[in-house]
Design an enzyme around this catalytic site. Structure first.
Site, PDB file in Angstrom:
ATOM      1  NE  ARG A   7      -4.378  -1.413   1.618  1.00  0.00           N
ATOM      2  CZ  ARG A   7      -5.300  -1.898   2.437  1.00  0.00           C
ATOM      3  NH1 ARG A   7      -5.102  -1.898   3.734  1.00  0.00           N
ATOM      4  NH2 ARG A   7      -6.427  -2.370   1.954  1.00  0.00           N
ATOM      5  CE  LYS A  42     -21.188 -15.044   7.574  1.00  0.00           C
ATOM      6  NZ  LYS A  42     -21.075 -13.733   8.191  1.00  0.00           N
ATOM      7  N   GLY A  51      -9.162  -7.080  -0.729  1.00  0.00           N
ATOM      8  CA  GLY A  51      -9.435  -7.920   0.438  1.00  0.00           C
ATOM      9  C   GLY A  51      -8.887  -9.323   0.273  1.00  0.00           C
ATOM     10  N   GLY A  82     -13.577  -3.449   0.587  1.00  0.00           N
ATOM     11  CA  GLY A  82     -14.916  -2.860   0.733  1.00  0.00           C
ATOM     12  C   GLY A  82     -15.249  -1.933  -0.420  1.00  0.00           C
TER      13      GLY A  82
HETATM   14  P1  AMP Z   1     -15.059 -13.221   1.684  1.00  0.00           P
HETATM   15  O1  AMP Z   1     -14.407 -12.301   2.661  1.00  0.00           O
HETATM   16  O2  AMP Z   1     -16.530 -13.312   1.777  1.00  0.00           O
HETATM   17  O3  AMP Z   1     -14.547 -13.004   0.253  1.00  0.00           O
HETATM   18  O4  AMP Z   1     -14.606 -14.678   2.106  1.00  0.00           O
HETATM   19  C1  AMP Z   1     -13.293 -15.098   2.064  1.00  0.00           C
HETATM   20  C2  AMP Z   1     -13.179 -16.292   2.934  1.00  0.00           C
HETATM   21  O5  AMP Z   1     -14.014 -17.313   2.437  1.00  0.00           O
HETATM   22  C3  AMP Z   1     -11.788 -16.852   2.984  1.00  0.00           C
HETATM   23  O6  AMP Z   1     -11.285 -16.664   4.274  1.00  0.00           O
HETATM   24  C4  AMP Z   1     -11.996 -18.331   2.674  1.00  0.00           C
HETATM   25  O7  AMP Z   1     -11.301 -19.172   3.553  1.00  0.00           O
HETATM   26  C5  AMP Z   1     -13.467 -18.526   2.875  1.00  0.00           C
HETATM   27  N1  AMP Z   1     -13.995 -19.668   2.107  1.00  0.00           N
HETATM   28  C6  AMP Z   1     -13.879 -19.894   0.788  1.00  0.00           C
HETATM   29  N2  AMP Z   1     -14.449 -21.060   0.473  1.00  0.00           N
HETATM   30  C7  AMP Z   1     -14.912 -21.613   1.603  1.00  0.00           C
HETATM   31  C8  AMP Z   1     -15.611 -22.816   1.916  1.00  0.00           C
HETATM   32  N3  AMP Z   1     -15.912 -23.720   0.988  1.00  0.00           N
HETATM   33  N4  AMP Z   1     -15.943 -23.012   3.208  1.00  0.00           N
HETATM   34  C9  AMP Z   1     -15.649 -22.121   4.161  1.00  0.00           C
HETATM   35  N5  AMP Z   1     -15.016 -20.965   3.925  1.00  0.00           N
HETATM   36  C10 AMP Z   1     -14.645 -20.711   2.660  1.00  0.00           C
END
Ligand code: AMP
Length: 392
Positions: A35, A201, A349, A372
């Site tokens: 950064r 999620k 991120g 974000g």
């Molecule tokens: P996000 O911040 O929503 O982009 O989520 C990223 C996170 O999703 C990372 O820390 C990954 O470890 C997690 N992730 C990706 N695939 C899976 C999965 N199949 N089960 C649980 N966590 C996951």
């Protein structure tokens, strides 16, 4: 069109630049200075044009007096000085006589860094809630304001929106680059335009899905969120991640766009995270299994879509990539897109962290510096820290 730093006469001017120096620090050492490096082009331009450069940034969260020590920007000032090969004056306060006198005594080409703007959050969240008098005060220290902190542009803070409300303002080269890349993909994409969506999620990505399903040609879904879509389609997902309250949303959107939303056809499972991995077709997930990565047939399926695409945006790792056992899917997709000639944009991120940690940093066209902020753009929203900037 927003004004940029190049639209201003900078000679002899006190130029306040909001940068994003929110770098990871461990045991008193900066573990990733990307950064800081990303801010150099704008800072060097100001130096070259004979301005007096006054830098502001946040670092971490400051909730207690004790948080101050570990979140001081002093370390960053030293690293910046090394990178610029030039002295950087660090002022260990966010307001007061020492700061004001130091600015009065600046010569052209001098660079000064103010202490972490979030020190102002201690008594009443003045920075994060954009308290009027704080933005006014910081604006009084300069003649021109340049926002180059993409990572906080989706927030209205005193150090971006507050200052910009009181000074002639423009964006720096980093924000200009971020906007240019996202605009190219979102406003007039060369088609086919394919989005890879992963992460944990569905809830966090509802806005992105709703917006991109109307713009993109294909949305390839992996990661934890894929299992909610699969369950919504009646598939057994065992103990995989699920957003129960989003099942209806997934069912409806999949029924409406069955040829656009592409789901995994196989999966890497384990009975517990870290236990032995098994490769299963998507209809064979057992009740006690957790789906942790996309399987090799899904990688091939996604490859077919990616290879014919002219524009690709990727947001969210397609497996739990932090664990080596579940990083193959994400790694294989990195490999595939690194060999393509399309416009390839990676969201900030976790996605950026995955692509960088797997060694593909220089093999895509753009890796966003804002998690974000890039999500906001993918949701079709504008960013308050950029909206406030003067138009040309
Ligand atoms: P996000 O911040 O929503 O982009 O989520 C990223 C996170 O999703 C990372 O820390 C990954 O470890 C997690 N992730 C990706 N695939 C899976 C999965 N199949 N089960 C649980 N966590 C996951």
């Amino acid at each position: 069109m927003k004004k940029t730093i190049e639209n201003f006469e900078l000679e002899n001017k006190r130029v306040l630049i909001r940068v994003d120096f929110n770098v990871p620090i461990k045991d008193g050492k900066i573990t990733d200075d990307n950064r800081i490096k990303e801010s150099l082009k704008t800072i060097k331009y100001g130096i070259e044009k004979n301005a007096k450069i006054i830098l502001l940034s946040h670092l971490g969260r400051v909730k207690t007096e004790e948080d101050k020590e570990k979140n001081s920007l002093k370390l960053v000032a030293n690293r910046l000085s090394d990178l610029l090969e030039k002295e950087v004056t660090f002022i260990p306060e966010t307001r007061g006589k020492t700061l004001e006198n130091a600015i009065k005594n600046m010569n052209n080409k001098d660079v000064l860094l103010i202490e972490n703007t979030r020190f102002e959050d201690l008594n009443g969240k003045k920075e994060s809630e954009n308290e009027e008098s704080l933005g006014t005060y910081w604006a009084s220290l300069g003649d021109i304001f340049i926002n180059d902190a993409f990572g906080t542009a989706h927030r209205a803070h005193a150090s971006n929106v507050g200052i910009a409300s009181h000074l002639p303002s423009g964006i720096g080269f980093l924000i200009e680059k971020e906007l240019k890349n996202f605009k190219k993909a979102l406003e007039n994409p060369e088609r086919p335009f394919t989005v890879i969506l992963g992460g944990s999620k569905v809830t966090d990505k509802i806005g992105v899905i709703e917006n991109l399903v109307t713009i993109a040609d294909f949305i390839l879904i992996g990661g934890g969120m894929a299992y909610t879509f699969l369950k919504a389609g009646g598939i057994e997902i065992g103990k995989s991640l699920v957003d129960e309250e989003k099942l209806e949303f997934c069912k409806n959107i999949f029924e409406k766009y069955p040829n656009k939303i592409i789901l995994p056809i196989d999966t890497i499972n384990a009975k517990e995270i870290g236990a032995e991995s098994v490769h299963k077709a998507i209809h064979q997930i057992e009740k006690e299994e957790i789906g942790l990565d996309i399987g090799p047939y899904t990688v091939e399926l996604f490859k077919d879509y990616l290879e014919k695409s002219k524009t690709i945006i990727w947001n969210g790792p397609v497996g739990m990539f932090e664990n080596r056992a579940y990083q193959e899917g994400t790694k294989n997709l990195c490999e595939i897109i690194s060999n393509l000639n399309s416009l390839r944009i990676v969201g900030g991120g976790d996605t950026a962290a995955a692509v960088i940690s797997l060694g593909f940093q220089d093999k895509v066209d753009h890796i966003s510096t804002g998690g974000g902020a890039s999500l906001y753009l993918l949701e079709g929203k504008t960013l308050p820290g950029i909206d406030i900037i003067d138009d040309i």
